[in-house]
Scaffold this active site. Structure first.
Site, PDB file in Angstrom:
ATOM      1  N   CYS A  27       3.963  -4.678  27.329  1.00  0.00           N
ATOM      2  CA  CYS A  27       3.630  -3.090  26.934  1.00  0.00           C
ATOM      3  C   CYS A  27       3.852  -3.226  25.530  1.00  0.00           C
ATOM      4  O   CYS A  27       4.778  -3.986  24.685  1.00  0.00           O
ATOM      5  CB  CYS A  27       4.153  -2.275  27.675  1.00  0.00           C
ATOM      6  SG  CYS A  27       5.872  -1.890  27.497  1.00  0.00           S
ATOM      7  N   CYS A  30       7.589  -3.147  24.327  1.00  0.00           N
ATOM      8  CA  CYS A  30       8.092  -4.440  24.043  1.00  0.00           C
ATOM      9  C   CYS A  30       7.744  -4.573  22.516  1.00  0.00           C
ATOM     10  O   CYS A  30       8.847  -5.240  21.942  1.00  0.00           O
ATOM     11  CB  CYS A  30       7.389  -5.553  24.816  1.00  0.00           C
ATOM     12  SG  CYS A  30       7.577  -5.232  26.643  1.00  0.00           S
ATOM     13  N   ASP A 440     -13.954  -4.035 -13.191  1.00  0.00           N
ATOM     14  CA  ASP A 440     -13.613  -4.704 -14.253  1.00  0.00           C
ATOM     15  C   ASP A 440     -14.931  -5.319 -14.897  1.00  0.00           C
ATOM     16  O   ASP A 440     -15.677  -5.623 -13.908  1.00  0.00           O
ATOM     17  CB  ASP A 440     -12.566  -5.539 -14.424  1.00  0.00           C
ATOM     18  CG  ASP A 440     -12.424  -6.637 -15.629  1.00  0.00           C
ATOM     19  OD1 ASP A 440     -12.528  -6.097 -16.651  1.00  0.00           O
ATOM     20  OD2 ASP A 440     -12.647  -7.846 -15.540  1.00  0.00           O
ATOM     21  N   ASP A 639     -10.801  -9.767 -11.718  1.00  0.00           N
ATOM     22  CA  ASP A 639     -10.762 -11.268 -11.354  1.00  0.00           C
ATOM     23  C   ASP A 639      -9.556 -11.990 -12.364  1.00  0.00           C
ATOM     24  O   ASP A 639      -9.543 -12.907 -12.391  1.00  0.00           O
ATOM     25  CB  ASP A 639     -11.990 -11.924 -11.527  1.00  0.00           C
ATOM     26  CG  ASP A 639     -12.267 -12.034 -13.067  1.00  0.00           C
ATOM     27  OD1 ASP A 639     -12.057 -11.131 -13.784  1.00  0.00           O
ATOM     28  OD2 ASP A 639     -13.091 -13.063 -13.355  1.00  0.00           O
TER      29      ASP A 639
END
Length: 751
Positions: A27, A30, A440, A639
């Site tokens: 569950c 845990c 950009d 990038d």
């Protein structure tokens, strides 16, 4: 690379990620305990445990066996799971477990129905009689068999949890069904010790609850298996063998035996086994597994090919450059699995609640018992037992623990199908909240492959001499604009002039010495800083800038020698993709180091809301900060190395997958296609996933909030009815199945 860029590169380097299988969690409680035990280990940077696929993803610099010991100390078992391992073994284990659950369900259901039939039809003698006690003793043993055979794991799990001073779902089920059996068996052994009205036995209740919970677990497991389809598909893309050239012969070998620099043959229809560089032949390669783009890509000698992609036409040879865990596909699998294990903020809140849920339920169960014992009608013990059992059984927080991770797994997998790799759960949640997107220009809106379009020296210089000087200087630079100048000189057959010295000035240009002359090549600001007069060139500069060309000045010994115009074409789909973003209600801003005229031309062409020109690389992050200071939720798309600080500082950083490793490492989301459409896809998937999580959490919280008071008997004074523990067990099992099924609806979502 500047010191700042080096710092970004170092900071963006991730610690090692260890993946663990933690199969015996039952569950959300845990999950909280395993996470706490892992995070307490010195050297662990972060730990995310996923209840949806019983796994843990740990960023750390400690050996895996230390992590396994920590999990073991918390009362759970763990083993190392490689993110790119073949999943067939795990699938087989899950299939065996699924069949075992169905078998246990059938056995317990048959026995339960039989016990229920003889009880309701009065087929057994009264328990007070000798034959009755023997008959009911047999029933007790049958019920005990069901508890051991079909429900044994709940009792062993509860005992293990008790030894580690905690409680979980197993605790609730074990107490609920165990008390029902003990109470009923006590009546069989000592029937006259209780009043006649209290001599009701609950053997059928205990066994039928086990049957319902096992059926729910089986249905849930079947539905869960569908959530990991994205990972399974990615792993399935990896071919098992490769055809290599060894000693002049082509032989087939297992892919794990491939070496760097091996020459590999790929025939039409075959998968490319690993990453490499094409050395002979040409073909069209289907890269849709990477980019989501269905159109095959032309590959010629010198082009890169990626493991897992499919060769559609010609046969070719390539040299292996990345193998094993270093291939792009292995890294994608690792990234997707890591993202599926991370939690958005909304999920961490649910985990905190779930972590204390079971102890709270136990307290509520005790209070329920006390209230019924002190204020309930006769038979007090019977009413108390029914109400307490119902509270314990119906309150299991399985649905709560599954609500977030199951949706995240499907959402991240769905994004991967569209070439969108999400690195963090928080990015999945934040992407749908963005109000402003900063783009950009170079390589993001434009192709990032500029070409030289204007060579205009001042009087006294020939075009060839001017280009020879410029290409000689720029041959020392790695900037895309510099490469365009060098490539143009090569095409014209003009050899570059040699340089005695070279220095790059970030955001401005370059300084060089060539033939004893001091050369400057860069933007207008660079010329002004060095007192170079450019007035006679400005009219032509304005004309070129209005054509979206980037203009660079060249000076020799402090005097202007001419200008170079470089054009970087806009990507064919940028305008459409930007309009799609605006349709989502997002303000789009372009950020560029180019001059205002060039920036204005590109901005007008693609339709951004605003643009900021002449931004130095180190100032990109501060522009993002300014927008955030105004209360905007800012996404950044870039990038290059120069974009890394801005990508890291934005609420969500999107890296174009064709860009640099530093940019990709600094970003939260990587767009493998190199298209801005991926941003819209990511935002739409984010919104759909978060909406799905909220539905699951609302259902799970709402279920427990309503069910526990009803199970405790809050409606009894009004209706005279109590919730049957059997119905409580069925409702608890179905709540988890409902959450998993709802999450799987995302598999059919199309952004």
């Amino acid at each position: 690379m500047t010191m700042e860029e080096t710092k970004v590169s170092a900071e963006s380097k991730s610690p090692e990620t260890v993946h663990l299988n933690v199969p015996d969690m039952s569950c959300a409680g845990c999950v909280a305990k395993v996470e706490k035990s892992l995070r307490a280990v010195p050297g662990v940077k972060s730990a995310d445990v996923n209840f949806a696929d019983f796994s843990a993803s740990v960023e750390c610099d400690v050996p895996p066996d230390v992590l396994i010991k920590a999990v073991s100390a918390a009362g759970y078992t763990a083993s190392v799971a490689s993110p790119s391992d073949d999943s067939s073994e795990k699938d087989n284990a899950e299939l065996i477990h699924y069949r075992q659950l169905l078998k246990q369900t059938v056995v317990s259901a048959v026995i339960s129905v039989a016990i229920m039939a003889v009880t309701m039809l009065g087929l057994l003698p009264a328990v007070e009689t000798g034959p009755g006690r023997i008959s009911w003793a047999v029933v007790s043993l049958l019920a005990l068999f069901v508890l051991i055979y079909a429900g044994g794991r709940f009792f062993t799990g509860a005992l293990k949890s008790f030894k580690h001073h905690s409680a979980n779902m197993d605790t609730l089920i074990a107490i609920g069904t165990g008390v029902a059996w003990v109470y009923s068996t006590f009546i069989v052994l000592f029937p006259t010790s209780l009043s006649e009205i209290a001599r009701h036995m609950y053997f059928d209740t205990a066994t039928l609850i086990i049957a319902f919970i096992n059926l729910g677990a089986a249905l849930e497991m079947r539905a869960r298996g569908k959530t990991s389809q994205a990972i399974k598909r990615l792993i399935g893309l990896q071919p098992k063998t490769a055809t290599v050239l060894r000693d002049g012969e082509e032989i087939s070998i297992p892919i794990e035996n491939l070496l760097i620099d091996d020459i590999v043959r790929v025939r039409p229809g075959e998968k490319v086994p690993v990453d490499g560089e094409l050395t002979q032949g040409s073909s069209h390669v289907d890269e849709s597994m990477l980019t989501g783009e269905p159109v095959p890509v032309q590959k010629n000698v010198g082009d890169e090919v990626t493991g897992g992609t499919i060769n559609k036409s010609g046969s070719f040879l390539f040299k292996a450059t990345r193998i094993g865990k270093d291939t792009a596909l292995s890294q994608i699998i690792d990234m997707v699995r890591k993202a599926q294990n991370t939690k958005p903020a909304i999920g961490r809140l649910a985990d905190k609640v779930s972590g204390v849920f079971v102890p709270v339920v136990l307290i509520i169960a005790v209070l329920t018992s006390l209230v019924w014992f002190n204020f309930g009608p006769e038979p007090v013990i019977t009413y108390m037992l029914v109400a307490t059992m119902s509270v314990l059984i119906i309150a299991c927080p399985c649905a709560l623990g599954l609500a977030t991770p199951i949706s995240v797994m499907v959402g991240v997998g769905k994004a991967a199908e569209y070439g969108v790799l999400i690195r963090r759960g928080d990015a999945l949640q934040q992407a749908g909240r963005l109000s402003t997107l900063v783009l950009d220009k170079t390589g993001t809106i434009t192709e990032g492959k500029p070409s030289l379009t204007a060579v205009e020296p001042v009087e006294g210089w020939s075009e060839d001499d001017f280009l020879a000087l410029s290409s000689g200087v720029e041959s020392n630079s790695e900037h895309p604009l510099a490469q365009a100048i060098v490539d143009s000189a090569k095409e014209r057959g003009i050899p570059p002039e040699a340089c005695e010295s070279f220095e790059a000035v970030s955001g401005h240009g370059v300084k060089a010495v060539s033939g004893g002359r001091n050369i400057l090549l860069g933007n207008k600001r660079f010329m002004e800083q060095n007192n170079v007069v450019t007035k006679e060139l400005e009219l032509r500069v304005d004309e070129l800038s209005k054509q979206a060309q980037t203009v660079m000045f060249v000076s020799v010994d402090g005097k202007a020698a001419g200008i170079l115009g470089v054009s970087d074409p806009v990507k064919s789909d940028s305008k459409e993709a930007i309009q799609r973003l605006k349709d989502l209600g997002i303000k789009v801003i372009m950020l560029t180091g180019d001059n205002s005229a060039t920036a204005a031309a590109v901005a007008a062409e693609v339709g951004v809301d605003d643009y900021i020109a002449e931004v130095l690389p180190q100032d990109k992050a501060s522009e993002v900060d300014k927008l955030q200071a105004r209360g905007e939720k800012v996404g950044m798309v870039g990038d290059g190395v120069n974009d890394a600080p801005a990508l890291a500082g934005a609420d969500v950083g999107f890296a174009i997958g064709t860009g640099t490793d530093v940019a990709i490492e600094s970003a939260d989301i990587t767009l493998m296609r190199g298209s801005l459409h991926g941003v819209s896809d990511a935002i739409n998937i984010s919104k759909a996933t978060v909406s799905n999580i909220k539905q699951n959490l609302l259902g799970a919280f709402g279920y427990n909030t309503l069910a526990i008071p009803i199970a405790a008997g809050i409606l009894f004074p009004l209706t005279g009815m109590l919730l049957n523990p059997i119905i409580a067990g069925a409702a608890m099992a179905l709540s988890s199945v409902t959450v998993v099924t709802n999450a799987n609806r995302l598999r059919w979502f199309k952004p």
